[in-house]
Design a protein around this motif. Structure first.
Motif, mmCIF file in Angstrom:
data_model
loop_
_atom_site.group_PDB
_atom_site.id
_atom_site.type_symbol
_atom_site.label_atom_id
_atom_site.label_comp_id
_atom_site.label_asym_id
_atom_site.label_seq_id
_atom_site.Cartn_x
_atom_site.Cartn_y
_atom_site.Cartn_z
ATOM 1 N N SER A 1 90.657 31.144 32.562
ATOM 2 C CA SER A 1 89.844 32.365 32.577
ATOM 3 C C SER A 1 89.100 32.506 33.898
ATOM 4 C CB SER A 1 88.838 32.358 31.427
ATOM 5 O OG SER A 1 87.844 31.362 31.640
ATOM 6 N N GLY A 2 88.984 31.429 34.691
ATOM 7 C CA GLY A 2 88.287 31.471 35.970
ATOM 8 C C GLY A 2 88.503 30.166 36.712
ATOM 9 N N HIS A 3 88.290 30.193 38.014
ATOM 10 C CA HIS A 3 88.493 28.977 38.803
ATOM 11 C C HIS A 3 87.401 27.934 38.545
ATOM 12 C CE1 HIS A 3 90.454 32.175 41.374
ATOM 13 N NE2 HIS A 3 91.435 31.293 41.247
ATOM 14 N N PHE A 4 86.166 28.416 38.464
ATOM 15 C CA PHE A 4 84.998 27.536 38.339
ATOM 16 C C PHE A 4 84.186 28.029 37.155
ATOM 17 C CE2 PHE A 4 80.491 26.700 39.251
ATOM 18 C CZ PHE A 4 80.491 25.382 39.674
ATOM 19 N N VAL A 5 83.900 27.140 36.210
ATOM 20 C CA VAL A 5 83.060 27.527 35.072
ATOM 21 C C VAL A 5 81.873 26.571 35.005
ATOM 22 C CG1 VAL A 5 84.913 28.600 33.735
ATOM 23 C CG2 VAL A 5 84.474 26.157 33.465
ATOM 24 N N TRP A 6 80.772 27.092 34.506
ATOM 25 C CA TRP A 6 79.592 26.237 34.393
ATOM 26 C C TRP A 6 79.027 26.268 32.978
ATOM 27 C CZ3 TRP A 6 79.043 31.040 36.865
ATOM 28 C CH2 TRP A 6 78.066 31.901 36.346
ATOM 29 N N ILE A 7 78.263 25.219 32.676
ATOM 30 C CA ILE A 7 77.579 25.092 31.391
ATOM 31 C C ILE A 7 76.099 25.324 31.637
ATOM 32 C CG2 ILE A 7 77.154 23.609 29.405
ATOM 33 C CD1 ILE A 7 80.106 24.338 29.872
ATOM 34 N N GLY A 8 75.507 26.205 30.845
ATOM 35 C CA GLY A 8 74.115 26.577 31.044
ATOM 36 C C GLY A 8 73.144 25.587 30.415
ATOM 37 N N GLU A 9 71.863 25.785 30.739
ATOM 38 C CA GLU A 9 70.834 24.879 30.211
ATOM 39 C C GLU A 9 70.736 24.937 28.694
ATOM 40 O OE1 GLU A 9 67.509 22.803 32.215
ATOM 41 O OE2 GLU A 9 66.836 24.878 32.077
ATOM 42 N N ARG A 10 71.024 26.094 28.110
ATOM 43 C CA ARG A 10 70.881 26.215 26.658
ATOM 44 C C ARG A 10 72.018 25.546 25.895
ATOM 45 N NH1 ARG A 10 69.119 31.771 28.027
ATOM 46 N NH2 ARG A 10 66.937 32.050 27.454
ATOM 47 N N THR A 11 73.115 25.204 26.573
ATOM 48 C CA THR A 11 74.290 24.699 25.853
ATOM 49 C C THR A 11 74.799 23.369 26.400
ATOM 50 O OG1 THR A 11 75.700 26.076 27.262
ATOM 51 C CG2 THR A 11 75.073 26.974 25.120
ATOM 52 N N ARG A 12 73.989 22.653 27.180
ATOM 53 C CA ARG A 12 74.492 21.408 27.786
ATOM 54 C C ARG A 12 74.072 20.164 26.980
ATOM 55 N NH1 ARG A 12 70.253 19.063 30.204
ATOM 56 N NH2 ARG A 12 68.634 20.262 31.260
ATOM 57 N N GLN A 13 74.011 20.289 25.668
ATOM 58 C CA GLN A 13 73.706 19.135 24.821
ATOM 59 C C GLN A 13 74.843 18.105 24.920
ATOM 60 O OE1 GLN A 13 73.797 22.322 23.632
ATOM 61 N NE2 GLN A 13 71.602 22.767 23.545
ATOM 62 N N LEU A 14 74.480 16.843 25.103
ATOM 63 C CA LEU A 14 75.481 15.799 25.285
ATOM 64 C C LEU A 14 76.404 15.651 24.082
ATOM 65 C CD1 LEU A 14 73.266 13.118 27.032
ATOM 66 C CD2 LEU A 14 75.205 14.332 28.056
ATOM 67 N N ASP A 15 75.890 15.973 22.890
ATOM 68 C CA ASP A 15 76.709 15.878 21.679
ATOM 69 C C ASP A 15 77.198 17.248 21.228
ATOM 70 O OD1 ASP A 15 74.284 16.931 20.943
ATOM 71 O OD2 ASP A 15 74.026 15.673 19.159
ATOM 72 N N GLY A 16 77.202 18.221 22.144
ATOM 73 C CA GLY A 16 77.568 19.579 21.782
ATOM 74 C C GLY A 16 78.983 19.952 22.198
ATOM 75 N N ALA A 17 79.439 21.071 21.675
ATOM 76 C CA ALA A 17 80.816 21.522 21.888
ATOM 77 C C ALA A 17 81.071 21.958 23.330
ATOM 78 C CB ALA A 17 81.129 22.671 20.927
ATOM 79 N N HIS A 18 80.068 22.566 23.975
ATOM 80 C CA HIS A 18 80.291 23.080 25.338
ATOM 81 C C HIS A 18 80.568 21.959 26.328
ATOM 82 C CE1 HIS A 18 78.419 26.643 23.508
ATOM 83 N NE2 HIS A 18 79.061 27.322 24.445
ATOM 84 N N LEU A 19 79.781 20.902 26.248
ATOM 85 C CA LEU A 19 80.004 19.791 27.170
ATOM 86 C C LEU A 19 81.320 19.078 26.859
ATOM 87 C CD1 LEU A 19 77.800 19.577 29.260
ATOM 88 C CD2 LEU A 19 77.114 17.405 28.283
ATOM 89 N N GLU A 20 81.664 18.989 25.584
ATOM 90 C CA GLU A 20 82.944 18.390 25.217
ATOM 91 C C GLU A 20 84.095 19.203 25.805
ATOM 92 O OE1 GLU A 20 85.489 15.596 23.577
ATOM 93 O OE2 GLU A 20 83.286 15.543 23.681
ATOM 94 N N PHE A 21 84.010 20.516 25.697
ATOM 95 C CA PHE A 21 85.039 21.383 26.268
ATOM 96 C C PHE A 21 85.150 21.177 27.774
ATOM 97 C CE2 PHE A 21 85.854 25.427 28.498
ATOM 98 C CZ PHE A 21 87.184 25.606 28.143
#
Length: 445
Positions: free
Chosen positions: A256-276
């Motif tokens: 969907s894009g060359h560079f993607v980032w994870i925001g402060e609200r979703t960067r939980q170490l045990d969360g889905a965004h960081l796992e992805f």
């Protein structure tokens, strides 16, 4: 591998996701996205990772900018061209004045989802679901408009595709040719103090190009640019549906894009965004704010970049002008001691938002400048490389941030306040910021 990825991500808690009312409609939209061609290619992501590795080594600088929240209505040739003009002008200022290669990354072709502090919004006693970006629902404050609609993800794909097609046409069709530097400075910008300063720089660049022609030096790099796309990987249904396994390497990429980032609200170490993010091969960014501890920073690096691969990980700091000088040093010191090879980019926008008396959300240009100065001061004191800036901007003459060399007052915000989310720098303010950063870079080098 795709099923393994979706199962791993789906098994973990995911914040900031819409409450889709119709599961069958979600499955239908995801199936359509799974059948779509990639928006970007894995090889392009690999090339960007190489460019970011140079940034991590202190050999280049990142300019990342674009809309806070893209809109479907904003997908037009004029809007795309104006944003491209702004990025090109800023990049020319940084490259020529600071003599440093600039990696150009647009916040475009995917920045359609926005995190919210509350899941609902109340106006005049009426409570509706919050606006989560055009990819989820509509900005209009009506019950029907605010219902999350998964088929808007398919519309976001097509809007992103159109934006990338326009961008590639402009970049490859001569618009990005350095001989066009004066053409990028038309309309309202030309008469501003920053625009006049840019014209003087453009004349010097013309002289340099004339000299190169005279001694028969010609290169394709003068006629085109590398421009990469980026957005926050927030809406996981969309990002997972656009993840593909690369035929060359067998590794998954979010196309969907060359560079993607994870925001402060979703960067939980045990969360889905960081796992992805940990499982895809794209270069990854992660936002870090003033409450981030050095141990949390290392934990993020261990999760996202366990091999310490140059170009893989970028920390995007968003501290606020009043906190960056105190909060940033400990993070950089910890990263340096651990041998991290991450890039550091300053987001001077999100920590400096306030509400004006008129009720408009805004930012003071002076605060944006002060945070950038603080970012450079910290890196200078620690002997590390200030790797870039991450800015919300537009190519239009909006009145959303107060101040600047051609100043906007708080009581003038309503004149052209057009953002559907956070306030953006207009082209004049963006160009003024570029000159400031060029001076700071020149001193740092």
């Amino acid at each position: 591998m795709y099923t393994e990825l979706t199962d791993a991500v789906g098994a973990l808690p995911a914040g900031q996701q819409p409450e889709w009312p119709d599961p069958a409609a979600v499955q239908d939209a995801v199936a359509q996205l799974r059948a779509m061609p990639p928006l970007v290619f894995a090889g392009e992501c690999d090339l960007l990772r190489e460019r970011l590795a140079a940034v991590a080594r202190g050999e280049a600088f990142v300019l990342q900018g674009g809309d806070c929240a893209e809109t479907f209505a904003g997908v037009s040739a004029d809007n795309v061209r104006n944003k491209l003009k702004t990025l090109l002008q800023m990049a020319v200022v940084l490259t020529y004045a600071a003599s440093v290669p600039v990696v150009k990354i647009g916040r475009l072709a995917g920045q359609y989802a926005k995190p919210r502090s509350k899941s609902t919004e109340t106006r005049d006693g009426v409570t509706l679901p919050a606006f989560r970006g055009d990819i989820v629902n509509d900005f209009e404050f009506t019950p029907s408009a605010r219902v999350p609609d998964p088929h808007r993800m398919v519309r976001a794909y097509h809007a992103s595709s159109a934006t990338l097609n326009l961008t590639r046409a402009f970049v490859g069709g001569g618009f990005a040719d350095l001989h066009q530097v004066h053409a990028w400075n038309n309309d309202f910008v030309r008469t501003s103090p920053a625009g006049q300063r840019y014209e003087r720089l453009a004349r010097r660049l013309d002289q340099a190009l004339s000299f190169m022609r005279a001694i028969e030096i010609d290169t394709e790099q003068l006629r085109t640019v590398e421009l990469y796309s980026s957005h926050e990987a927030l809406l996981l249904d969309y990002e997972l549906a656009l993840t593909r396994v690369d035929s060359r390497t067998g590794a998954p990429y979010d196309v969907s894009g060359h560079f993607v980032w994870i925001g402060e609200r979703t960067r939980q170490l045990d969360g889905a965004h960081l796992e992805f993010a940990s499982r895809i091969r794209n270069p990854i960014g992660v936002k870090v704010g003033p409450s981030t501890t050095p141990d949390e920073l290392l934990a993020l690096a261990d999760k996202l970049d366990p091999e310490r691969e140059p170009g893989r990980l970028t920390f995007v700091t968003r501290m606020g002008a009043g906190k960056i000088r105190d909060a940033l040093p400990a993070l950089i010191q910890k990263a340096t001691a651990d041998g991290l090879v991450a890039s550091w980019i300053c987001d001077p926008m999100h920590g400096n938002t306030y509400e004006a008396p008129s009720g408009h959300k805004t930012r003071r240009f002076d605060d944006v400048v002060d945070e950038v100065r603080g970012f450079f001061e910290v890196h200078s004191a620690l002997g590390t490389h200030p790797g870039g800036i991450h800015v919300e901007l537009t190519g239009d003459d909006v009145t959303e941030c107060v101040g600047g060399g051609d100043p906007i007052a708080e009581d003038g915000l309503s004149s052209r306040y057009e953002t559907v989310c956070d306030p953006r720098l207009n082209r004049t303010q963006s160009l003024e910021l570029a000159f400031l950063v060029a001076e700071l870079l020149e001193s740092a080098n």
